[in-house]
Motif scaffolding. Structure first.
Motif, PDB file in Angstrom:
ATOM      1  N   ASP A 294      -0.056   6.164  -7.001  1.00 26.25           N
ATOM      2  CA  ASP A 294      -1.262   7.018  -6.958  1.00 26.25           C
ATOM      3  C   ASP A 294      -1.569   7.430  -5.511  1.00 26.25           C
ATOM      4  N   GLY A 295      -1.395   6.489  -4.581  1.00 22.13           N
ATOM      5  CA  GLY A 295      -1.614   6.810  -3.166  1.00 22.13           C
ATOM      6  C   GLY A 295      -0.632   7.859  -2.670  1.00 22.13           C
ATOM      7  N   LEU A 296       0.620   7.746  -3.094  1.00 23.14           N
ATOM      8  CA  LEU A 296       1.648   8.698  -2.654  1.00 23.14           C
ATOM      9  C   LEU A 296       1.383  10.094  -3.229  1.00 23.14           C
TER      10      LEU A 296
ATOM     11  N   THR B 191       4.361  17.069  -6.537  1.00 24.63           N
ATOM     12  CA  THR B 191       4.398  15.952  -7.496  1.00 24.63           C
ATOM     13  C   THR B 191       5.853  15.642  -7.839  1.00 24.63           C
TER      14      THR B 191
ATOM     15  N   TRP C 259       0.813  -1.230   0.000  1.00 24.94           N
ATOM     16  CA  TRP C 259       0.000   0.000   0.000  1.00 24.94           C
ATOM     17  C   TRP C 259       0.837   1.267   0.000  1.00 24.94           C
ATOM     18  N   ASP C 260       1.950   1.253   0.724  1.00 24.93           N
ATOM     19  CA  ASP C 260       2.713   2.502   0.827  1.00 24.93           C
ATOM     20  C   ASP C 260       3.756   2.653  -0.280  1.00 24.93           C
TER      21      ASP C 260
ATOM     22  N   LEU D 175      -2.958  16.251  -1.174  1.00 25.16           N
ATOM     23  CA  LEU D 175      -3.879  16.609  -0.084  1.00 25.16           C
ATOM     24  C   LEU D 175      -3.161  17.241   1.102  1.00 25.16           C
ATOM     25  N   SER D 176      -1.846  17.119   1.142  1.00 25.47           N
ATOM     26  CA  SER D 176      -1.093  17.754   2.223  1.00 25.47           C
ATOM     27  C   SER D 176      -0.867  19.239   1.941  1.00 25.47           C
TER      28      SER D 176
ATOM     29  N   ALA E 268      -1.564  11.250  -4.161  1.00 20.22           N
ATOM     30  CA  ALA E 268      -2.774  11.792  -3.518  1.00 20.22           C
ATOM     31  C   ALA E 268      -2.415  12.359  -2.150  1.00 20.22           C
ATOM     32  N   GLN E 269      -1.588  11.656  -1.409  1.00 17.50           N
ATOM     33  CA  GLN E 269      -1.180  12.139  -0.084  1.00 17.50           C
ATOM     34  C   GLN E 269      -0.462  13.481  -0.211  1.00 17.50           C
ATOM     35  N   ALA E 270       0.457  13.530  -1.177  1.00 16.47           N
ATOM     36  CA  ALA E 270       1.243  14.765  -1.343  1.00 16.47           C
ATOM     37  C   ALA E 270       0.340  15.941  -1.700  1.00 16.47           C
TER      38      ALA E 270
ATOM     39  N   VAL F  53       7.515  13.569  -5.135  1.00 17.79           N
ATOM     40  CA  VAL F  53       7.078  12.155  -5.115  1.00 17.79           C
ATOM     41  C   VAL F  53       7.705  11.385  -6.290  1.00 17.79           C
TER      42      VAL F  53
END
Ligand code: EPS
Length: 387
Positions: free
Chosen positions: A239-241, A353, A234-235, A247-248, A243-245, A356
């Motif tokens: 795409d998850g990374l 972006t 998961w980590d 949304l931060s 999205a986290q960046a 990441v």
């Protein structure tokens, strides 16, 4: 791994950042970073501080010698020019503490109330100074370092604004590069001139009414090879990374990749990008609904990210709130702010972006020097060609 930290308050002495893991031999200058700082800073809808007072300039403090990184952490500072006017309010000394400087009416939608409760503070300034989007200047500078590294690998990052409030830009028929070129010439990063005019009017109206406006921007990454990120955990999923960046980033409330929420309403046969092959070119797609990422990995197409920015919580015509000291009902604090920061948020979107993608690039290709990283990358490209 490429990682970083930032420090600094909005009206404190300066912002600082430390970026670790950049390979040696990367050509970089303060001018290069300052270009991105200025792209972030000036856009229609920002407040007076940014238009008249501040001109962000990065100073490289370590990690660079004779114009190149040397493999050690790169540290940066960006001085707050407005600091002079905040000397007492942001003073380090207990002697300058005074009730008259304290803010006690939290703004709905801001970190103010939750922050003072969580950290046991009694002045919302202790929270808002760090929660402020000012911090994104430091992240933009780090993003610039990462962008420079990605350029060496022929990876480019673009952004443009597609919506402000209820107004939508028409971008159909434009390539990402064309949209970006038009955005670079627009004070709102909007590629559609007609929509830009309406957006400016909407921002002026919001300002006159003591209100704020949000919007939507797009970030595009071109040139990524197949296989950044991983489906295995998961980590590690890219795409998850991403999205986290995104949304931060202050005030960013939504993120989608590729066709986004629209895929939930379509059939599978209408959504998935069919696979083709040509010798010399390899595998490719004729559509990019996936936005360049499948199974948490880049698939070789452009990465396309859409981000939604909420209207800022600092309103000239404030909403109802409660005084944290007296508990009396009153309106929220009025503090100097921006009416619409979406165009600036797009540049910050590019920056996070870049961090990441640079990190996932380093994870895949390693390399203590730019040359070693690029050689590893080219060997992989060669392998893909022969696959
Ligand atoms: C911000 C309020 C404004 C913005 C600031 C973020 O600052 P000030 O109160 O000093 O006018 O201009 O953004 C920046 C300074 C920046 O560099 O982006 C806030 O409350 O978040």
């Amino acid at each position: 791994m490429i990682r970083y930290m930032t420090a600094g308050e909005s009206h404190g002495k300066c912002l600082t950042a430390v970026a670790e893991g950049l390979p040696a031999g990367l050509k970089i200058s303060e001018d290069y970073i300052n270009r991105d700082l200025s792209r972030r800073q000036y856009s229609f809808g920002r407040g007076e501080r940014l238009q008249y007072i501040e001109k962000d300039q990065a100073k490289i403090l370590s990690g660079v010698r004779w114009g190149e990184t040397i493999g050690s952490p790169v540290s940066l500072s960006i001085e707050n020019k407005d600091w002079e006017n905040w000397g007492k309010i942001m003073s380090l000394s207990e002697e300058d503490k005074a009730d008259k400087f304290c803010l006690t009416r939290p703004r709905p939608g801001h970190a103010d109330l939750t922050g003072v409760l969580k950290f046991n503070r009694h002045d919302t300034r202790d929270i808002l100074e760090r929660a402020s989007a000012r911090e994104t200047a430091a992240r933009t500078a780090v993003g610039s370092l990462c962008r420079r590294l990605l350029e060496e690998m022929d990876i480019k990052i673009y952004s443009f604004v597609t919506e402000i409030g209820k107004i939508k830009a028409k971008t159909k028929g434009l390539s990402h590069e064309e949209a970006f070129d038009l955005a670079e010439k627009s004070q709102l990063r909007c590629p559609d001139k007609h929509a830009e005019g309406q957006m400016i009017k909407a921002i002026q109206e919001a300002k006159a009414n003591g209100d704020t406006l949000g919007g939507v921007y797009t970030v595009v990454v071109t040139g990524c090879p197949v296989g950044l990120g991983s489906h295995t955990h998961w980590d590690l999923k890219l795409d998850g990374l991403l999205a986290q960046a995104i949304l931060s980033v202050q005030a960013n409330k939504g993120v989608t990749i590729g066709r986004g929420f629209d895929v939930a309403r379509a059939k599978g046969s209408e959504v998935h990008d069919e696979i083709f092959y040509e010798s010399g070119r390899g595998f490719f797609r004729k559509t990019n609904n996936a936005g360049g990422i499948e199974g948490g990995m880049t698939n070789g197409e452009d990465i396309v990210i859409h981000a939604a920015v909420k209207p800022l919580a600092s309103l000239r015509r404030p909403l109802k709130s409660v005084n944290i000291k007296t508990k009396a009902e009153m309106t929220a604090e009025i503090v100097r702010s921006d009416v619409c920061p979406v165009a600036s948020a797009a540049i910050v979107g590019e920056a996070v972006t870049a961090t990441v993608i640079a990190n996932s690039f380093k994870q895949k290709f390693g390399g203590d020097s730019v040359k070693e990283m690029r050689d590893n990358f080219l060997r992989y490209i060669d392998y893909l060609k022969k696959y």
